[in-house]
Enzyme design. Sequence first.
Site, short mmCIF file in Angstrom:
data_model
loop_
_atom_site.label_atom_id
_atom_site.label_comp_id
_atom_site.label_asym_id
_atom_site.label_seq_id
_atom_site.Cartn_x
_atom_site.Cartn_y
_atom_site.Cartn_z
N ALA A 287 0.94 -1.18 0.02
CA ALA A 287 0.00 -0.03 0.00
C ALA A 287 0.78 1.19 -0.04
O ALA A 287 2.31 1.13 0.39
CB ALA A 287 -0.99 0.01 1.30
N GLY B 181 0.51 -5.29 0.50
CA GLY B 181 -0.49 -5.33 -0.46
C GLY B 181 -0.40 -5.85 -1.85
O GLY B 181 -1.24 -6.31 -2.53
N GLU C 261 -1.01 -9.21 -1.45
CA GLU C 261 -2.13 -9.48 -1.20
C GLU C 261 -2.99 -9.48 -2.39
O GLU C 261 -3.92 -10.30 -2.90
CB GLU C 261 -2.82 -8.54 -0.26
CG GLU C 261 -2.23 -8.88 1.23
CD GLU C 261 -2.75 -7.71 2.08
OE1 GLU C 261 -3.38 -8.17 3.27
OE2 GLU C 261 -2.16 -6.55 1.98
N GLU D 113 4.34 -5.57 6.90
CA GLU D 113 3.36 -4.73 7.89
C GLU D 113 3.95 -4.67 9.22
O GLU D 113 3.57 -3.45 9.84
CB GLU D 113 1.95 -5.32 7.63
CG GLU D 113 1.40 -4.94 6.32
CD GLU D 113 1.61 -5.90 5.24
OE1 GLU D 113 0.79 -5.90 4.26
OE2 GLU D 113 2.42 -6.67 5.20
#
Length: 713
Positions: free
Chosen positions: A66, A105, A108, A128
């Site tokens: 992200a 992300g 993911e 993370e």
Amino acid sequence: MTRINEIVTLARQGNVSVVTLNNPPVNALSHALREGLLNAIAHAGRDKESAAIVIVCEGQTFVAGADITEFGKPPKDPRINAVISAIEESPKPVVAAMHGTVLGGGLELALGCHYRIAVPSARFGFPEVNLGIIPGAGGTQRLPRIVGVERAIEMITSASQISAAQAREAGLLDEVVLGELLAGALAFAQKLVTENRPLKRVRDRDEMLKPVRGNTELFAKARQSVGRKARGLKAPLAAIDAIEAAVNLPFEQALQREREIIMAQVGSDQSKALRYFFFAEREAAKIPGVDTSNQPKVMQAAVIGAGTMGGGIAMSFANAGIAVTLIDVSEQALEKGIGIIQKNYENTAKRGGMSEADVGKRMGLITPSTKLADVAGAEVIVEAVFENTQLKKTVFAEIDRHAQPGAILGTNTSTLDIDDIASATKRPESVIGLHFFSPANVMKLLEVVRTGKTAPAIVARSMALGRQMRKVPVLVGTCDGFVGNRILRARSKQAEQIIMYGGFPHQVDGVLQEFGFPMGVFAMGDMAGLDIGWRIRQERGLKSPVADALCEMGRLGQKTGAGYYRYDPQNPAGARTPIVDPMVNELIVKASNDAGIERKEMNNDLVRERLLYPMINEAAKILEEGVALRASDIDVIWIYGYGWPRYRGGPMHYADAIGLRAVRDRLREFEREFGEAFKPAALLDRLADEDKTFAEYTAEVKAGAAKLESAAA
Ligand code: T1G
């Protein structure tokens, strides 16, 4: 080719749609990227000529997570989960074609695809927890469905990365592409269509979860071992909660649980501090007016002094693939130094940290010599001899005679005046402090100390060398103790004061460990050896009643089995585990009485403030003197060099979080009660009055420098 937006394009090759993401530098999942990707998937979905979709990235890496700069700001739609659902629900197979570092992300996103392929050099991970959060876009739900619960717990709680080969073996990758990635991806997608392969949604897989459903013991054990390693960092334990939810709850419900956890974490102090630190570490590499990026790689180095520091520094060069001549005038010391290096490497190999071949290769890069003239071929020379000014000046005068023009002349001194050392040469502009931390082959911090005479080119090359050695170089100016040790001294002084006025070593150390430091002041003194400080105090005519008394009794710390604490080789908790010694506490009470000090009980909050606030105050002086370029540099130094807990961001971030007015006012109270040493620094006073932070001050200084630079241009 269709340009979906400024960073996303869509093209079709035969019957395969190719979505290309190009959001430099690391294809972070910014709002624009999410929006572009969602539209591209919809577009390809509607294209009747298209039977499969490939997602690929331009630049150094596939999506690396992200966009961290968007955290803490109002979230914009589409969210990552919405993009991933659209991919997962696609009626056509979607293939993630990956290279570089596929993180957070980005992984993911790939887990939302139906198939995953990558080049052999790709790496995969969930970092993370290093940001104080958990994966928040299905990572804790989809990863265990593929790699199993225990491996998922290990990967997510440790933030460690795995290679493409390991990812293939774990079932995370469907193929490792040996040739060109896009060509491999098109062929793979073509095969899916031709063979009419099923749309494998990871969310539907249950075979890896079923066996552990209801197995509370597994999670209890994981919490115990992860909790021990986390030392106060909360995110790894929260990740286990989310993975346990994945095992025991329906997918959507568990995904919601994951969401709740991450939303609570994003606003937490720990995550704010860790995100601050992520950017602080990168900012430290940038020196206004000095280009540290395009510097030539160093191929040959020399280290003078084969003692503990010299040996560790030589290993750091070899670990980075740089040839190094290790010089010591004493044949015996050289042999001993080389022997220790060999042993260190062999021990690492025994622990599986490197192969026997690696040991040979690294040792092959280290050439022993007893001749100082052998510095001639080196682009950088690091002097690491005994901490004595006269000796260092003699060595530098000799280096000056033999070193090649333009060589970096570095000194590893931690306490001596570098200008004075440089005055022994005809080229003080080439002299710089390269202050490594012990053990130098392990510690990442490198204080790069420029004098008033050090040339910008030497600064630039030294910073680049630090990164080439996989260290974290931080540029500082010269003063007594530079940045790290000067602040350490402020804390040590207070620690001594606290035990003279009512505290005890185990209380002080307990407060620091509670705060998140790996070790307290007195236990660290025992580990390093109390004789080091004793010798420096004797040289400078300084006194420390308790420490001096312990040294006179031969209690020099761990190496003599006793110092501030006792150490018992048979101790089941470990031979190096400190044991409180009532005899020392009696000695402390006597020292107070002898000094006419009335001892008063101190609560832990007072002890913590008396230890940390003078550090912040000293750091404020360092900042106002310009010895540190930025407040965040001081935080990077204390986190990488002195064990300040990362999830508290460093002393400056910590002070900003408390509020500088509160810190300043408390220091004034201490000043009234305990004296001048607590007088708030002028900068701290000013910022407190203006209700500003150290971060704002740093931004002001940066803006001021940029203005000057553009005016000069
Ligand atoms: N967001 C924003 N900026 C980033 C970024 C990111 N994720 N990663 C890097 N940058 C910037 C960085 O600040 C620097 O900027 C430049 O890119 C180059 O970085 C939903 C919530 C990928 C291994 O934690 O580990 O996904 O200084 O110097 O050495 O579950 O960057 O040039 O202005 O580090 O080649 C998870 C973080 C996010 C990965 C490349 N992802 N990045 O290393 O370059 S949370 C991460 C890295 C998440 C989801 C959750 C490294 C790298 P500048 P660099 P590098």
